[in-house]
Design an enzyme around this catalytic site. Structure first.
Site, PDB file in Angstrom:
ATOM      1  N   HIS A  81       7.209 -53.298  46.648  1.00  0.00           N
ATOM      2  CA  HIS A  81       7.978 -52.564  47.211  1.00  0.00           C
ATOM      3  C   HIS A  81       7.547 -51.506  48.113  1.00  0.00           C
ATOM      4  O   HIS A  81       6.428 -50.720  47.598  1.00  0.00           O
ATOM      5  CB  HIS A  81       9.136 -52.180  46.252  1.00  0.00           C
ATOM      6  CG  HIS A  81      10.029 -51.346  47.192  1.00  0.00           C
ATOM      7  ND1 HIS A  81      11.144 -51.805  47.437  1.00  0.00           N
ATOM      8  CD2 HIS A  81      10.236 -49.813  47.517  1.00  0.00           C
ATOM      9  CE1 HIS A  81      11.905 -51.061  48.195  1.00  0.00           C
ATOM     10  NE2 HIS A  81      11.238 -49.604  48.406  1.00  0.00           N
ATOM     11  N   ASP A 116      24.117 -48.462  42.782  1.00  0.00           N
ATOM     12  CA  ASP A 116      23.253 -47.954  44.025  1.00  0.00           C
ATOM     13  C   ASP A 116      23.852 -47.966  45.164  1.00  0.00           C
ATOM     14  O   ASP A 116      23.743 -47.121  46.004  1.00  0.00           O
ATOM     15  CB  ASP A 116      21.918 -48.451  43.817  1.00  0.00           C
ATOM     16  CG  ASP A 116      20.897 -48.176  44.902  1.00  0.00           C
ATOM     17  OD1 ASP A 116      20.794 -46.722  45.023  1.00  0.00           O
ATOM     18  OD2 ASP A 116      20.653 -48.841  45.798  1.00  0.00           O
ATOM     19  N   ARG A 162      25.034 -40.796  49.467  1.00  0.00           N
ATOM     20  CA  ARG A 162      23.935 -40.053  49.741  1.00  0.00           C
ATOM     21  C   ARG A 162      23.680 -39.623  51.293  1.00  0.00           C
ATOM     22  O   ARG A 162      23.237 -38.633  51.616  1.00  0.00           O
ATOM     23  CB  ARG A 162      22.793 -40.385  48.849  1.00  0.00           C
ATOM     24  CG  ARG A 162      22.827 -40.246  47.332  1.00  0.00           C
ATOM     25  CD  ARG A 162      21.779 -40.969  46.847  1.00  0.00           C
ATOM     26  NE  ARG A 162      20.351 -40.545  47.306  1.00  0.00           N
ATOM     27  CZ  ARG A 162      19.362 -41.548  47.285  1.00  0.00           C
ATOM     28  NH1 ARG A 162      19.576 -42.679  46.847  1.00  0.00           N
ATOM     29  NH2 ARG A 162      18.168 -41.082  47.885  1.00  0.00           N
ATOM     30  N   SER A 200      17.071 -45.303  42.784  1.00  0.00           N
ATOM     31  CA  SER A 200      17.741 -46.071  43.628  1.00  0.00           C
ATOM     32  C   SER A 200      16.896 -47.119  44.024  1.00  0.00           C
ATOM     33  O   SER A 200      17.199 -48.363  43.835  1.00  0.00           O
ATOM     34  CB  SER A 200      18.047 -45.210  44.958  1.00  0.00           C
ATOM     35  OG  SER A 200      18.428 -46.230  45.885  1.00  0.00           O
ATOM     36  N   LYS A 218      17.009 -51.479  41.926  1.00  0.00           N
ATOM     37  CA  LYS A 218      17.303 -52.822  42.601  1.00  0.00           C
ATOM     38  C   LYS A 218      15.975 -53.703  42.107  1.00  0.00           C
ATOM     39  O   LYS A 218      15.913 -55.006  41.798  1.00  0.00           O
ATOM     40  CB  LYS A 218      17.162 -52.707  43.882  1.00  0.00           C
ATOM     41  CG  LYS A 218      18.502 -52.117  44.435  1.00  0.00           C
ATOM     42  CD  LYS A 218      18.552 -51.582  45.910  1.00  0.00           C
ATOM     43  CE  LYS A 218      17.730 -50.179  45.841  1.00  0.00           C
ATOM     44  NZ  LYS A 218      18.176 -49.517  47.219  1.00  0.00           N
TER      45      LYS A 218
HETATM   46  N1  URA Z   1      15.274 -46.618  49.564  1.00  0.00           N
HETATM   47  C1  URA Z   1      16.231 -47.107  48.669  1.00  0.00           C
HETATM   48  O1  URA Z   1      16.450 -48.117  48.404  1.00  0.00           O
HETATM   49  N2  URA Z   1      16.796 -45.790  48.241  1.00  0.00           N
HETATM   50  C2  URA Z   1      16.384 -44.587  48.361  1.00  0.00           C
HETATM   51  O2  URA Z   1      16.950 -43.897  47.738  1.00  0.00           O
HETATM   52  C3  URA Z   1      15.446 -44.543  49.445  1.00  0.00           C
HETATM   53  C4  URA Z   1      14.850 -45.455  50.054  1.00  0.00           C
END
Ligand code: URA
Ligand code: CA
Length: 439
Positions: free
Chosen positions: A81, A160, A167, A182, A186
Site C-alpha cells: 500500500h 471506513d 472526515r 482507515s 481495508k
Molecule cells: N487513505 C485512506 O484510505 N484513508 C486515509 O485516511 C488517508 C488516506
C-alpha cells in the site's frame, strides 16, 4: 451504549474501552446513525488522539463491519500500500515481478484522489482491462497467475467509507490514528498475510516530514502486527514525481518500458525495494540482498513483463500493449513546456505538478468527472539536472479542448530553479524491516 457517552469520554481526552470502540465502528456502518454524532466523535479523536491499543481495536472493528477475505492462493498472500503520490506506478512493476519470483500478490487498489494517481484508473487505460471482478475470479487469477489487481469492492470496511467521507468535509483527515485505521481496515479486510507499506514523504505526499511519516508508518505496522499480519514499511521520497511519466496510459507505458528493461531510475529503484520486502514477508527470500537478486534476475530475463501480459489477459485486457505500447490510448494533441531560464532544476511542488496532470484530464476535479486516459505529461528533467533556457522540460499530452496553457503554467510554477546544483536526497529515507528493526 449511547454514542453521546462515547463522544463525552473522548472529549475529555480519555481512552475508549473496547466495547465503546466496537460500538463506534458499528454505528459508523449503520445508515441510521446521524452524521453529526460521528463527526463530533471524529473531531474529538482528531484533537485528543488515540493510543495504539485503541487504534488497533478501531481498525479491526472497522474491518469487521464488512467482508473479511481469506485468500486461498497457494502461498502467503502479499499486498503493498502506498499513501499516494504522483507518477508512482510501482504496483504495475512490482506485482508482476514478485509474481515472477513465486509470490502471490492480492491487490485492491483505488482510483485517483486529488492530485494523486490511482492504479485502477491506470489499468483501465489498457483496452478491455477489467478491474471489477468477482471475489472468486480475483482469487483464481492471484493463484494461477501470481498477481491480480482490482478495485475495492463496496463490501470492504463500509464503516471506513462513511467515516472517510465525513472526515473529508469536517477537517478531520489529518489525524494519524484516523489515517492509520482507515488504510489498515481495508488492508486487513483484503486478507493479505504480508503487507508492505510505502509511506511517501515530501511535497507530493500526505505527510511532509520524516517524523510524521515514521509516526504513521509505526502506527500502521503496529496495527497489522496486533492483527497477526507480517508487516514492513519504507519511507520513500515524493519531492518530485517518481517516474518521468504522469498520467494513466503514460504510466502504464512507463511500467512496460521498465519491465522491458528500456528504462531505469527512481521508479524502478523504489519498485525493487518494495518488491524485495514482499518476497521477504512471503518467505521467498531470506534477506534483502537475496530478494533483490531474485527480482533483478526476473527483470533481466523478461519474466516480469511476461507476467504483466499474463495478468492483463486474465483480466480481459489486450496484452499486445506489452509488446507495442502505441496500442495504448494516444493523445489528440501535444504541447511542449520549455525552460524559462538557464540553471538547475532544484525543487518541485509535486502536489501542484499532480494538479497540472489533473486539469489536463488525467484526474477528476469532481467525483463523477470522466478522465482522459491519454492525458498527462512526460518530464525530461529531474531535480539536480542542468537546464538551458528554451530546452524541453516536459511534453504535455492532452485532448483538443484541454487547458494546456494553464497546465503548462502550473507545471512551471511547480518547478524551482537555482544557479548552483542542489543536493540530492536519497530515495529511501527509512525502513521498518519485517524483523521489527528500524534502519
Ligand atoms: N487513505 C485512506 O484510505 N484513508 C486515509 O485516511 C488517508 C488516506
Ligand atoms: Ca494509490
Amino acid at each position: 451504549m449511547a454514542l453521546i457517552d462515547i463522544i463525552a469520554r473522548k472529549k475529555r481526552g480519555l481512552a475508549l474501552y473496547g466495547p465503546q470502540i466496537r460500538e463506534f465502528a458499528r454505528a459508523a456502518a449503520d445508515p441510521d446513525t446521524p452524521d453529526y454524532q460521528l463527526a463530533a466523535l471524529l473531531m474529538a479523536i482528531r484533537i485528543n488522539g488515540m493510543d495504539p491499543r485503541e487504534t488497533a481495536e478501531l481498525t479491526l472493528a472497522m474491518a469487521q463491519t464488512g467482508d473479511m477475505l481469506r485468500p486461498e492462493v497457494g502461498g502467503v498472500p502479499v499486498d503493498k500500500h502506498s499513501t499516494g503520490g504522483v507518477g508512482d506506478t510501482t504496483t504495475l512493476i512490482l506485482a508482476p515481478l514478485v509474481a515472477a519470483c513465486g509470490g502471490k500478490v492480492v491487490k485492491m487498489s483505488g482510483r485517483g484522489l486529488g492530485h494523486t494517481g490511482g492504479t485502477v484508473d491506470k489499468l483501465e487505460s489498457i483496452p478491455g482491462f477489467r478491474t471489477e471482478l468477482s471475489e472468486k475470479d480475483f482469487l483464481r487469477i492471484a493463484r494461477d497467475v501470481g498477481c491480480c489487481v482490482v478495485g475495492q469492492s463496496g463490501e470492504l470496511a463500509p464503516a471506513d467509507k462513511r467515516l472517510y467521507a465525513l472526515r473529508d468535509v469536517t477537517g478531520t483527515v489529518d489525524s494519524i490514528p484516523l489515517i492509520a485505521s482507515s488504510i489498515m481496515s481495508k488492508k486487513l479486510a483484503g486478507g493479505a498475510q504480508g503487507i508492505v507499506l510505502d509511506v511517501k514523504m515530501g511535497s507530493g505526499a500526505l505527510m511532509k516530514t520524516k517524523k510524521d511519516c515514521l509516526t504513521l508508518a509505526r502506527a500502521m505496522v503496529d496495527i497489522g502486527r496486533r492483527a497477526g499480519r507480517r508487516m514492513s514499511a519504507l519511507i520513500t521520497g515524493m519531492d518530485e514525481p517518481l517516474g518521468s511519466h504522469v498520467g494513466n496510459a503514460l504510466e502504464v507505458r512507463e511500467a512496460i518500458d521498465t519491465l522491458a528493461g528500456r528504462v531505469r531510475g527512481p521508479l524502478l529503484e523504489v519498485s525493487l525495494a518494495l518488491g524485495a520486502q514482499m518476497l521477504l514477508l512471503a518467505g521467498l527470500a531470506k534477506d534483502e540482498a537475496g530478494a533483490g537478486d531474485l527480482l533483478t534476475t526476473a527483470l533481466k530475463e523478461g519474466r516480469g513483463l511476461a507476467k504483466l501480459a499474463e495478468m492483463i489477459t486474465a483480466q480481459g485486457g489486450d496484452a499486445r500493449v506489452c509488446a507495442d505500447p502505441s496500442l495504448l490510448p494516444q493523445p489528440r494533441a501535444k504541447t511542449p513546456v520549455p525552460a524559462p531560464m538557464d540553471g538547475y532544476l532544484s525543487g518541485m511542488d509535486t502536489e501542484l505538478a499532480g494538479r497540472a496532470a489533473q486539469v489536463l484530464g488525467a484526474g477528476r476535479l469532481r467525483k463523477d468527472d470522466v478522465i482522459d486516459p491519454s492525458a498527462g505529461y512526460i518530464l525530461f528533467k529531474r531535480i539536480g539536472d542542468a537546464v538551458k533556457k528554451g530546452e524541453l522540460l516536459a511534453m504535455l499530452h492532452h485532448g483538443e479542448n484541454a487547458p494546456a496553457g494553464q497546465a503548462g503554467e502550473m507545471l512551471l510554477q511547480a518547478m524551482r530553479f537555482s544557479d548552483a546544483a542542489p543536493k540530492i536526497k536519497p530515495l529511501i529515507r527509512a525502513r521498518i524491516a519485517p524483523d521489527r528493526k528500524e534502519k
